[in-house]
Design a protein around this motif. Sequence first.
Motif, PDB file in Angstrom:
ATOM      1  N   PHE A 130     -12.676  -5.280  23.818  1.00  0.00           N
ATOM      2  CA  PHE A 130     -12.384  -6.592  24.064  1.00  0.00           C
ATOM      3  C   PHE A 130     -11.019  -6.904  23.741  1.00  0.00           C
ATOM      4  O   PHE A 130     -10.662  -8.264  23.623  1.00  0.00           O
ATOM      5  N   ALA A 131     -10.050  -6.054  23.640  1.00  0.00           N
ATOM      6  CA  ALA A 131      -8.537  -6.273  23.348  1.00  0.00           C
ATOM      7  C   ALA A 131      -7.739  -6.905  24.263  1.00  0.00           C
ATOM      8  O   ALA A 131      -6.948  -7.571  24.014  1.00  0.00           O
ATOM      9  N   ASN A 132      -8.078  -6.840  25.567  1.00  0.00           N
ATOM     10  CA  ASN A 132      -7.578  -7.497  26.703  1.00  0.00           C
ATOM     11  C   ASN A 132      -8.254  -8.842  27.289  1.00  0.00           C
ATOM     12  O   ASN A 132      -8.056  -9.152  28.479  1.00  0.00           O
ATOM     13  N   GLN A 133      -9.141  -9.425  26.580  1.00  0.00           N
ATOM     14  CA  GLN A 133      -9.788 -10.442  26.965  1.00  0.00           C
ATOM     15  C   GLN A 133      -8.975 -11.676  26.752  1.00  0.00           C
ATOM     16  O   GLN A 133      -8.550 -11.925  25.433  1.00  0.00           O
ATOM     17  N   ASP A 134      -9.062 -13.000  27.558  1.00  0.00           N
ATOM     18  CA  ASP A 134      -8.951 -14.200  27.168  1.00  0.00           C
ATOM     19  C   ASP A 134      -7.592 -14.539  26.202  1.00  0.00           C
ATOM     20  O   ASP A 134      -7.577 -14.878  24.965  1.00  0.00           O
ATOM     21  N   GLY A 135      -6.478 -13.990  26.660  1.00  0.00           N
ATOM     22  CA  GLY A 135      -5.275 -14.123  25.982  1.00  0.00           C
ATOM     23  C   GLY A 135      -5.062 -13.255  24.874  1.00  0.00           C
ATOM     24  O   GLY A 135      -3.983 -13.319  24.140  1.00  0.00           O
ATOM     25  N   GLY A 136      -5.970 -12.474  24.350  1.00  0.00           N
ATOM     26  CA  GLY A 136      -5.752 -11.506  23.423  1.00  0.00           C
ATOM     27  C   GLY A 136      -5.458 -10.099  23.388  1.00  0.00           C
ATOM     28  O   GLY A 136      -5.571  -9.295  22.903  1.00  0.00           O
ATOM     29  N   THR A 137      -4.467  -9.979  24.667  1.00  0.00           N
ATOM     30  CA  THR A 137      -4.110  -8.754  25.264  1.00  0.00           C
ATOM     31  C   THR A 137      -3.281  -8.315  24.062  1.00  0.00           C
ATOM     32  O   THR A 137      -2.375  -8.940  23.454  1.00  0.00           O
ATOM     33  N   GLN A 138      -3.379  -7.029  23.666  1.00  0.00           N
ATOM     34  CA  GLN A 138      -2.773  -5.966  22.818  1.00  0.00           C
ATOM     35  C   GLN A 138      -2.795  -4.658  23.059  1.00  0.00           C
ATOM     36  O   GLN A 138      -3.935  -4.120  23.792  1.00  0.00           O
ATOM     37  N   ASN A 139      -1.841  -3.998  22.471  1.00  0.00           N
ATOM     38  CA  ASN A 139      -1.531  -2.689  22.585  1.00  0.00           C
ATOM     39  C   ASN A 139      -1.651  -2.015  21.060  1.00  0.00           C
ATOM     40  O   ASN A 139      -1.107  -2.675  20.454  1.00  0.00           O
ATOM     41  N   ILE A 140      -2.348  -1.053  20.986  1.00  0.00           N
ATOM     42  CA  ILE A 140      -2.698  -0.463  19.662  1.00  0.00           C
ATOM     43  C   ILE A 140      -1.725   1.017  19.431  1.00  0.00           C
ATOM     44  O   ILE A 140      -1.535   1.785  20.350  1.00  0.00           O
ATOM     45  N   ARG A 141      -0.826   0.606  18.444  1.00  0.00           N
ATOM     46  CA  ARG A 141      -0.039   1.871  18.150  1.00  0.00           C
ATOM     47  C   ARG A 141      -0.267   2.307  16.626  1.00  0.00           C
ATOM     48  O   ARG A 141      -0.178   1.466  15.566  1.00  0.00           O
ATOM     49  N   ILE A 142      -0.380   3.688  16.543  1.00  0.00           N
ATOM     50  CA  ILE A 142      -0.589   4.064  15.043  1.00  0.00           C
ATOM     51  C   ILE A 142       0.529   5.088  14.655  1.00  0.00           C
ATOM     52  O   ILE A 142       0.731   5.989  15.473  1.00  0.00           O
ATOM     53  N   ILE A 143       1.146   4.901  13.573  1.00  0.00           N
ATOM     54  CA  ILE A 143       2.292   5.613  13.140  1.00  0.00           C
ATOM     55  C   ILE A 143       2.103   6.044  11.734  1.00  0.00           C
ATOM     56  O   ILE A 143       1.291   5.714  11.057  1.00  0.00           O
ATOM     57  N   ARG A 144       2.753   7.085  11.427  1.00  0.00           N
ATOM     58  CA  ARG A 144       2.635   7.840  10.286  1.00  0.00           C
ATOM     59  C   ARG A 144       4.108   7.708   9.565  1.00  0.00           C
ATOM     60  O   ARG A 144       5.144   8.467   9.933  1.00  0.00           O
ATOM     61  N   PRO A 145       4.215   6.910   9.021  1.00  0.00           N
ATOM     62  CA  PRO A 145       5.688   6.799   8.201  1.00  0.00           C
ATOM     63  C   PRO A 145       6.000   8.107   7.342  1.00  0.00           C
ATOM     64  O   PRO A 145       5.199   8.900   6.882  1.00  0.00           O
ATOM     65  N   LYS A 146       7.490   8.378   7.393  1.00  0.00           N
ATOM     66  CA  LYS A 146       7.956   9.460   6.509  1.00  0.00           C
ATOM     67  C   LYS A 146       9.187   9.075   5.835  1.00  0.00           C
ATOM     68  O   LYS A 146       9.860   8.352   6.555  1.00  0.00           O
ATOM     69  N   GLU A 147       9.421   9.432   4.690  1.00  0.00           N
ATOM     70  CA  GLU A 147      10.598   9.113   4.034  1.00  0.00           C
ATOM     71  C   GLU A 147      11.757  10.092   4.391  1.00  0.00           C
ATOM     72  O   GLU A 147      11.643  11.107   3.927  1.00  0.00           O
ATOM     73  N   THR A 148      12.544   9.607   4.778  1.00  0.00           N
ATOM     74  CA  THR A 148      13.623  10.574   5.368  1.00  0.00           C
ATOM     75  C   THR A 148      15.169   9.805   4.650  1.00  0.00           C
ATOM     76  O   THR A 148      15.956  10.414   5.261  1.00  0.00           O
ATOM     77  N   TRP A 149      14.993   9.026   3.705  1.00  0.00           N
ATOM     78  CA  TRP A 149      16.238   8.606   3.211  1.00  0.00           C
ATOM     79  C   TRP A 149      16.447   8.838   1.530  1.00  0.00           C
ATOM     80  O   TRP A 149      15.547   9.324   1.037  1.00  0.00           O
ATOM     81  N   SER A 164       0.838  -1.235   0.167  1.00  0.00           N
ATOM     82  CA  SER A 164       0.038  -0.027   0.062  1.00  0.00           C
ATOM     83  C   SER A 164       0.808   1.223  -0.148  1.00  0.00           C
ATOM     84  O   SER A 164       0.772   2.259  -0.661  1.00  0.00           O
ATOM     85  N   LEU A 165       1.926   1.228   0.972  1.00  0.00           N
ATOM     86  CA  LEU A 165       2.852   2.213   0.875  1.00  0.00           C
ATOM     87  C   LEU A 165       3.642   2.501  -0.367  1.00  0.00           C
ATOM     88  O   LEU A 165       3.889   3.697  -0.875  1.00  0.00           O
ATOM     89  N   SER A 166       4.172   1.280  -0.705  1.00  0.00           N
ATOM     90  CA  SER A 166       5.042   1.546  -2.148  1.00  0.00           C
ATOM     91  C   SER A 166       4.171   1.893  -3.101  1.00  0.00           C
ATOM     92  O   SER A 166       4.664   2.831  -4.147  1.00  0.00           O
ATOM     93  N   GLU A 167       2.957   1.202  -3.160  1.00  0.00           N
ATOM     94  CA  GLU A 167       2.004   1.976  -4.422  1.00  0.00           C
ATOM     95  C   GLU A 167       1.776   3.454  -4.458  1.00  0.00           C
ATOM     96  O   GLU A 167       1.513   3.761  -5.487  1.00  0.00           O
ATOM     97  N   ALA A 168       1.651   3.603  -3.177  1.00  0.00           N
ATOM     98  CA  ALA A 168       1.454   5.211  -2.774  1.00  0.00           C
ATOM     99  C   ALA A 168       2.631   5.899  -2.957  1.00  0.00           C
ATOM    100  O   ALA A 168       2.525   7.459  -2.949  1.00  0.00           O
ATOM    101  N   GLY A 169       3.798   5.564  -3.363  1.00  0.00           N
ATOM    102  CA  GLY A 169       4.912   6.557  -3.567  1.00  0.00           C
ATOM    103  C   GLY A 169       6.026   6.557  -2.792  1.00  0.00           C
ATOM    104  O   GLY A 169       7.038   6.905  -2.964  1.00  0.00           O
ATOM    105  N   LEU A 170       5.951   5.704  -1.480  1.00  0.00           N
ATOM    106  CA  LEU A 170       7.177   5.312  -0.545  1.00  0.00           C
ATOM    107  C   LEU A 170       8.305   4.859  -1.286  1.00  0.00           C
ATOM    108  O   LEU A 170       8.314   3.414  -1.587  1.00  0.00           O
ATOM    109  N   GLU A 171       9.434   5.261  -1.349  1.00  0.00           N
ATOM    110  CA  GLU A 171      10.444   4.701  -1.964  1.00  0.00           C
ATOM    111  C   GLU A 171      11.210   3.911  -1.070  1.00  0.00           C
ATOM    112  O   GLU A 171      11.212   3.921   0.127  1.00  0.00           O
ATOM    113  N   SER A 172      11.787   2.852  -1.796  1.00  0.00           N
ATOM    114  CA  SER A 172      12.752   1.912  -1.051  1.00  0.00           C
ATOM    115  C   SER A 172      13.750   2.154  -0.217  1.00  0.00           C
ATOM    116  O   SER A 172      14.435   3.130  -0.775  1.00  0.00           O
ATOM    117  N   LYS A 173      14.084   1.711   0.656  1.00  0.00           N
ATOM    118  CA  LYS A 173      15.500   2.096   1.027  1.00  0.00           C
ATOM    119  C   LYS A 173      16.613   0.677   1.209  1.00  0.00           C
ATOM    120  O   LYS A 173      16.319  -0.390   1.427  1.00  0.00           O
TER     121      LYS A 173
END
Length: 417
Positions: free
Chosen positions: A398-417, A272-281
């Motif tokens: 229900f993210a923390n029920q029955d072994g499904g414990t998880q933390n949500i992190r949302i990031i915004r990639p940026k081409e710095t290379w 998705s990011l590559s097709e949107a123009g994010l260059e490989s490093k």
Amino acid sequence: MNLDQLRRADPGKWQAAADDLLMAAKDCEEAVAEIHANGTQPLKESWPDYLGEIVRDRVTGVADKLEEIAVLLRGAVTALDTLEDAARIAQSQAGSAITAAAVDGLELAGDVLVVPAGHHDPDAAAVARDRYNALITDAVDAANKADEEVAGALRKLNISVDSGSLEEARKQQTAAVQDALDAIRETLPRGQSPEVVAQWWNSLPIDRREDLMRAVPVELHELNGIPDGVKKDLEGSNGYSAVEAVKYAREHWDDTSIDIFDNNCANFVSHSLSEAGLESKGGLTTQDDAWGRSRGAGINFDPPGPGSIQGLTHTDTWINAEKQKEFFLNNGAQEVGIAGAKPGDVVYFEHTQDVGDYRAGDAHHAAVVTAVLPNGDVLYSQHTGNGRDLSLADRLGFANQDGGTQNIRIIRPKETW
């Protein structure tokens, strides 16, 4: 609904109903958490025999039904929140057209504007009349279509908890979210001239414009008449077009042609990011701190063991959620959180405890943020399992029920290379 009914409508009542349902959903979620924390586990430890197992099954069954109710309630909240927002956009559009028309000397006759007899410039007034009437007609049509979409969403959520299942509830909730998004799309003046679109955009309060930019970025970007500056804001300035990332993710969420691994969630994000123009490093896929793929990356062949084709065709940061997350964070990405999420961002799901081969803090799943609804609900599209515009809020409870414990992190990639 006609123009008079639209102008007299009170969207605040729908918002109040949504708030009440949200409170009920949270009560159910808290009850589920209490049952799991203070019911099933203590019972297992203190009552391990056959009878105790029966009791645990009954308690778990109650928790499952409460969870099912909460999912349905949150789906209704999304629908009503969306209807409230769509109605306010339509009211703003119609009201702005009527106000501007009055300045030009036009009069309202029922649901349409007319040029009064004796107008000092009837030809110019007729041109303005047609433009303003187009906005009014579009606003009324949008309100009616949004009402139909939301009514359909609420009907889908009307399932029996006694005979239904959590899986069915989530399925209907997802369908309700799709209808809610369609309701927002109906508020756009698609098919109108650039002049009408520009006037519509200018008629909206700033907060409504921002709501639309987060909820329907692709459709808004495609409208002729939206200011170029707004389109640039939608695209972002991080080295890739957020609009194109969303477009790719929404169009390819069920495209299995890119699936060459057992788990393709991070691979999907990378595409998705590559097709949107994010260059490989990096020049080699085996290189440290690289992100990309080789010429043979499309080969659907990956023998097991050390030195596999997988290790040569893609960097680990392309196909592994944890390594991809760390790569972006180490190369200029911004962590924005749920409240700061925008379309085109990446959401990572982390375990908060050791689970199998994963250590606490490891990301085990990745997806693309494809919309943020006016009520703040983040929608994401993913691979493995495939899904489009899934609601994050309707799963967080229900993210923390029955072994499904998880933390949500949302990031915004940026081409710095």
